[in-house]
Scaffold this active site. Sequence first.
Site, PDB file in Angstrom:
ATOM      1  CG  HIS A 155      -4.142  -0.644 -11.028  1.00 49.42           C
ATOM      2  ND1 HIS A 155      -2.633  -0.830 -11.306  1.00 49.42           N
ATOM      3  CD2 HIS A 155      -4.085  -1.040  -9.506  1.00 49.42           C
ATOM      4  CE1 HIS A 155      -2.005  -1.396 -10.456  1.00 49.42           C
ATOM      5  NE2 HIS A 155      -2.909  -1.657  -9.344  1.00 49.42           N
ATOM      6  CG  ASP A 381      10.260  19.896  -0.415  1.00 49.68           C
ATOM      7  OD1 ASP A 381       9.289  20.734  -0.280  1.00 49.68           O
ATOM      8  OD2 ASP A 381      11.465  20.205   0.051  1.00 49.68           O
TER       9      ASP A 381
END
Length: 442
Positions: A155, A381
């Site tokens: 983060h 994908d």
Amino acid sequence: MEINNVSSEIIKPSSPTPQHLKTHKLSVLDQVAGDSLFPIILFYPQTCSNNTSLNKTSDLLKRSLSQTLTLYHPFAGRLKDEFSIDCDDTGATFIEARAAASDMSEIVKQPTVDMLEQLMPYKLNEKPSVAVNLAAKVTYFEHYGGMALCVCFSHVIADITTAANFIKTWVTFASGSDTSSEDDDVIKHAVFGCSSIFPPQKFSSFSRNVIAENHSNSAEILTKRFIFEGDKIAALKEKMGSESSSGYHPTRVEAVSAIILGGIMSVEKEADDFNHSHLVASIAVNLRNRVNPPIPEQSIGNIVQAGIAKLPIEKKTIDYRNLAETLHKSIEKINDEYLRKFHADGEFLSNMNDVLEGLFDKNCRWFTISAWCRRPLYEADFGWGKPVWVSTVMKHKDVAVLLDSSDGKGIEAWVALPKKDMAKFEQDSGILRYASIDTSLI
């Protein structure tokens, strides 16, 4: 569920980082984000059925990850100090695992934190032996087919927009797209330099300690998934819009957030030791298009700031439309003028300290919402089809993370509450009306 790690290695960038890019300066927004890892988990249907195919899949992921790290060099570096990342090309962690007798569809239908945590490179409370800014783990479900790819981002250098852009770039390299074409809208190089807009600052020990406490985990936290289906959200939005005298019409995120906040208020009102007069709602706001000139969408880092709404907890019936509209106003407040004042001439520290004091006001309960919706995660994908489900997992107290459902119309909310509160939250009338817990997704 039994998962066995079969290999672990460090993936380095395919090309060395140029000398002039060896140091990545953090912004003050990176500094307050903390250095915990947050996961994104992508689930894919049956892709391959033998060891040779599995090895080829892993090789493709590692090779394309190496190429991606060349563009996102801070993710292959290490935190140097509170002001910078040393982009030394040390690399990112990549783990391969096998789940021989587990059925992926069962995880997707009724996920638990324990299940999802096993798909992570590290457990939520675990500190890696070697500090990394990015770690990935691919788990193959050998018997029933399918795979899960979990990517954990530090983060300190990534918000959800940065993480989504990283995965999008990784996908592009894996699929063999031309990344050098100026006309290629699929991939654009990462943009650095937000530290000049939000300069880093030396925090007081008070601020640092408070931030660390806010990011701590607890064994007494229970995290569950609540599914808000698209048709119910549409009906809720229409109802809120018809009740508004100001012409306000909520977004999907605002409408769902109002139901969740209403549920927290109900929990508070039913508590035996009811002593909170207000619920303070914090929602992360993407700043990239809220400053003038806009910050490029491909900019990496935590380019977010909290919109904060202080909501009175009253015995009367909860007004969901008012909750949504109040939250909306707190978001809209964060514009170019507001941000310049908040960050000007050291004002950030004094303003942040005011916020942190409110965070630990005994009369207030603080609840944080992070919306990951409208990110192209379901488009990831790598060459074997799009994911059937995208998830996360966390154990932070009083937090909700909102993600798109697979159809793009609904929202899945992962809500983390103290165990004593979760049972009451599940029985709240708004949650019962608009959300469900056990819903099959595939």
